[in-house]
Motif scaffolding. Structure first.
Motif, short mmCIF file in Angstrom:
data_model
loop_
_atom_site.label_atom_id
_atom_site.label_comp_id
_atom_site.label_asym_id
_atom_site.label_seq_id
_atom_site.Cartn_x
_atom_site.Cartn_y
_atom_site.Cartn_z
N VAL A 104 5.73 -94.34 -37.04
CA VAL A 104 6.57 -95.48 -37.42
C VAL A 104 6.64 -96.49 -36.28
O VAL A 104 6.59 -97.71 -36.51
N LYS A 105 6.74 -96.03 -35.04
CA LYS A 105 6.80 -96.94 -33.90
C LYS A 105 5.53 -97.78 -33.80
O LYS A 105 5.57 -98.97 -33.49
N GLU A 106 4.38 -97.15 -34.05
CA GLU A 106 3.11 -97.88 -34.03
C GLU A 106 3.07 -98.93 -35.14
O GLU A 106 2.54 -100.03 -34.95
N LEU A 107 3.62 -98.60 -36.31
CA LEU A 107 3.64 -99.56 -37.42
C LEU A 107 4.51 -100.76 -37.05
O LEU A 107 4.15 -101.90 -37.35
N ILE A 108 5.63 -100.52 -36.39
CA ILE A 108 6.52 -101.62 -35.99
C ILE A 108 5.80 -102.54 -35.02
O ILE A 108 5.86 -103.77 -35.13
N LYS A 109 5.06 -101.95 -34.05
CA LYS A 109 4.29 -102.78 -33.10
C LYS A 109 3.26 -103.62 -33.84
O LYS A 109 3.01 -104.78 -33.50
N PHE A 110 2.64 -103.03 -34.87
CA PHE A 110 1.66 -103.74 -35.67
C PHE A 110 2.32 -104.90 -36.41
O PHE A 110 1.78 -106.01 -36.48
N GLU A 111 3.51 -104.69 -36.94
CA GLU A 111 4.22 -105.75 -37.67
C GLU A 111 4.64 -106.87 -36.74
O GLU A 111 4.64 -108.04 -37.12
N ILE A 112 5.00 -106.51 -35.50
CA ILE A 112 5.36 -107.53 -34.52
C ILE A 112 4.17 -108.44 -34.26
O ILE A 112 4.29 -109.67 -34.20
N GLN A 113 2.97 -107.84 -34.14
CA GLN A 113 1.76 -108.63 -33.92
C GLN A 113 1.51 -109.58 -35.08
O GLN A 113 0.95 -110.66 -34.91
N LYS A 114 1.94 -109.17 -36.28
CA LYS A 114 1.73 -110.01 -37.46
C LYS A 114 2.83 -111.08 -37.60
O LYS A 114 2.81 -111.87 -38.53
N GLY A 115 3.81 -111.05 -36.69
CA GLY A 115 4.85 -112.07 -36.71
C GLY A 115 5.97 -111.82 -37.69
O GLY A 115 6.69 -112.75 -38.05
N ILE A 116 6.14 -110.59 -38.13
CA ILE A 116 7.22 -110.27 -39.08
C ILE A 116 8.50 -109.99 -38.30
O ILE A 116 8.54 -109.06 -37.50
N SER A 117 9.53 -110.80 -38.49
CA SER A 117 10.78 -110.62 -37.75
C SER A 117 11.97 -110.81 -38.69
O SER A 117 12.51 -111.91 -38.81
N PRO A 118 12.37 -109.77 -39.41
CA PRO A 118 13.43 -109.91 -40.41
C PRO A 118 14.80 -110.17 -39.80
O PRO A 118 15.10 -109.73 -38.69
N LYS A 119 15.66 -110.91 -40.52
CA LYS A 119 17.03 -111.15 -40.11
C LYS A 119 17.90 -109.97 -40.55
O LYS A 119 17.49 -109.15 -41.37
N LEU A 120 19.12 -109.93 -40.01
CA LEU A 120 20.02 -108.80 -40.32
C LEU A 120 20.25 -108.66 -41.81
O LEU A 120 20.23 -107.55 -42.35
N MET A 121 20.47 -109.77 -42.51
CA MET A 121 20.72 -109.70 -43.94
C MET A 121 19.50 -109.17 -44.69
O MET A 121 19.61 -108.38 -45.62
N ASP A 122 18.31 -109.61 -44.24
CA ASP A 122 17.08 -109.12 -44.87
C ASP A 122 16.90 -107.63 -44.66
O ASP A 122 16.46 -106.91 -45.55
N ILE A 123 17.26 -107.16 -43.44
CA ILE A 123 17.15 -105.73 -43.14
C ILE A 123 18.05 -104.92 -44.08
O ILE A 123 17.61 -103.93 -44.67
N VAL A 124 19.30 -105.34 -44.21
CA VAL A 124 20.25 -104.61 -45.06
C VAL A 124 19.76 -104.57 -46.50
O VAL A 124 19.81 -103.54 -47.18
N GLU A 125 19.26 -105.71 -47.00
CA GLU A 125 18.81 -105.79 -48.39
C GLU A 125 17.62 -104.88 -48.65
O GLU A 125 17.40 -104.45 -49.78
N SER A 126 16.85 -104.57 -47.62
CA SER A 126 15.66 -103.72 -47.80
C SER A 126 15.97 -102.23 -47.80
O SER A 126 15.10 -101.41 -48.06
N LEU A 127 17.23 -101.87 -47.51
CA LEU A 127 17.60 -100.46 -47.38
C LEU A 127 18.15 -99.90 -48.69
O LEU A 127 18.77 -100.62 -49.48
N PRO A 128 17.97 -98.59 -48.92
CA PRO A 128 18.47 -97.99 -50.16
C PRO A 128 19.92 -97.54 -50.03
O PRO A 128 20.40 -97.24 -48.93
N SER A 129 20.61 -97.47 -51.16
CA SER A 129 21.98 -96.94 -51.17
C SER A 129 21.91 -95.44 -51.47
O SER A 129 22.52 -94.94 -52.42
N LYS A 130 21.18 -94.72 -50.63
CA LYS A 130 20.93 -93.30 -50.86
C LYS A 130 21.19 -92.48 -49.60
O LYS A 130 21.37 -93.03 -48.51
N THR A 131 21.20 -91.16 -49.77
CA THR A 131 21.47 -90.25 -48.66
C THR A 131 20.24 -90.14 -47.75
O THR A 131 19.12 -90.01 -48.24
N GLY A 132 20.47 -90.18 -46.45
CA GLY A 132 19.35 -90.01 -45.54
C GLY A 132 19.69 -90.35 -44.10
O GLY A 132 20.86 -90.47 -43.72
#
Length: 453
Positions: free
Chosen positions: A170-198
């Motif tokens: 997962v850490k390597e994937l995040i580094k890859f996404e950084i290289q691609k310029g993907i930088s989500p905002k806090l609201m975007d992060i929350v919206e992408s998460l599930p309302s489930k146990t984990g």
């Protein structure tokens, strides 16, 4: 995002092979979100041994699209994704060769499930796809066809992500996404998460995990971090780049997993969390008359404890409930200090073990029932619980009284032996905390099934 694929080829000289079939499953780390499966006309003959192996022959491919006709779809499926394959070097080379023939430089980041399985499943005697999925109980259809092999690789990769407790993938994937310029905002992060146990992992921009938490509603809990006004919440808000998560379905797995992964990854903002300290425990000892007494004492690692608690009061409250549930004498559980009979006997709620009115054998049977339900000593059992989807189950495995770990498996997996169960288990440490969590969960939870071996 991952593009998990398998390619079948014509065989032949190195770098002269052609693609006969391709299957790509786009996988977001939790589920398949897109797929592409197609036969391909290689415009060259298939080697006879390949026909025998795959069942794909020249006649089948005459009306199939040629590579240039599917190239755009392949780019769509692999763009901004890490390419994952079993022996990725081969599949990547074949794709690059085909694109080079079209004058296009195909260049993506790759992950090889052969290499990952060697690292995360080192005990396996073979890391070939067929033998590996068989050892893990993963069902496989259409072996040596692109769709069957790619789908088996998806299931294998899912298990490898579970096994990767250090979160290196997962850490390597995040580094890859950084290289691609993907930088989500806090609201975007929350919206992408599930309302489930984990479990959820809050990362800095370099992929470092700064906080690990568990919740029955991941989205709600992370939103609390992002809207909190405490010092720790403000620090997290200032440093967060992204949040990754793992659904567990089972609340028990989220409890056990959070505890262990905090110890492994040592996130800086978890260090402020209070640690569990089970300093009181219940022990069983026979008195001079042969009656089994339950004693609440300071925890002693040299003795075999039945249950443990964080405080003296918590232990006393639990012992009261135990005495009532199993009809035990409060004098023999240490709750009522007296030289004669206990108070409960006075009001006819104790049948007189404290004054010998019932024999030790009958009384001890009730005590033993409590012990048997709350101690793992020498037991081998599997606790079956909810999985991450309706087609999945989770299992917590205890072998010879020792907690071994947990796993997830699809309902059609062939989990027929303990050997297969051992192969799919994500190993976890056995300690007083884990035993306490497991025993408490068994006692409180409904809907779980326990298999004894």
């Amino acid at each position: 995002m991952y593009a998990i694929l398998d390619i079948e080829t014509t065989g032949g000289q190195f770098n002269e092979e052609g693609i006969t079939e391709i299957a790509i499953y786009k996988y977001d780390g939790h589920e398949i979100v897109d797929q592409f499966i197609s036969l391909v006309n290689p415009e060259i003959p298939i080697q006879p041994f390949v026909v025998k192996l795959t069942g794909i022959n020249n006649a089948m491919l005459q009306s199939a699209p040629k590579f240039f006709e599917v190239a755009k779809r392949i780019i769509e499926m692999t763009n901004d994704a890490v390419l994952v394959a079993h022996n990725a070097e081969f599949d990547y080379r074949i794709l690059r060769t085909e694109f080079r023939r079209l004058g296009y430089d195909f260049n993506v980041k790759t992950l090889c499930t052969v290499e990952l399985s060697k690292k995360l499943l080192p005990e396996q005697p073979s890391h070939s796809l067929g033998k590996l999925v068989r050892a893990l109980g993963i069902p496989m259809a259409d072996r040596h066809r692109a769709s069957g092999d790619a789908l088996a690789t998806v299931k294998l990769f899912k298990l490898l992500l579970d096994k990767d407790v250090n979160k290196e993938i997962v850490k390597e994937l995040i580094k890859f996404e950084i290289q691609k310029g993907i930088s989500p905002k806090l609201m975007d992060i929350v919206e992408s998460l599930p309302s489930k146990t984990g479990i959820y992992y809050i990362h800095r921009e370099d992929g470092t995990i700064i906080f690990i938490g568990k919740s029955r509603n991941i989205k709600k809990r992370v939103n609390q971090h992002f809207t909190g006004i405490t010092k720790s919440a403000k620090k997290i808000q200032n440093e967060v780049f992204t949040v990754t998560y793992e659904e567990t379905g089972s609340e028990l797995i989220s409890i056990l997993k959070e505890s262990q992964e905090i110890k492994i990854n040592r996130p800086i903002y978890n260090r402020m969390s209070p640690k569990s300290n089970f300093s009181w425990a219940i022990y069983a000892e026979k008195d001079a008359e042969g009656y089994l007494n339950l004693n609440l004492q300071k925890a002693d690692g040299r003795k075999k404890e039945i249950k443990s608690y964080t405080s003296l009061q918590e232990g006393k409250d639990a012992l009261l409930r135990i005495s009532s549930q199993y009809q035990l004498c409060q004098k023999l559980t240490g709750l009522f200090q007296t030289k004669t009979h206990c108070f409960q006997h006075t009001i006819s709620e104790c049948d007189g073990a404290c004054v010998g009115k019932i024999n030790a054998e009958a009384y001890n049977e009730r005590v033993q029932n409590f012990i048997d339900k709350n101690i793992f000593e020498n037991k081998t059992l599997a606790i079956l619980d909810r999985g991450r989807s309706i087609t999945e189950r989770s299992v917590i495995f205890v072998e010879n009284g020792i907690y071994k770990g947990y796993a997830f498996y699809e309902l059609n997996y062939q989990i027929t032996t303990i050997a297969i169960l051992r192969n799919i288990i994500i190993p976890m440490p056995n300690n007083r905390d884990t035993r306490h969590h497991i025993q408490s969960y068994i006692r409180k939870s409904k809907g779980i099934k326990i298999m004894h071996f």
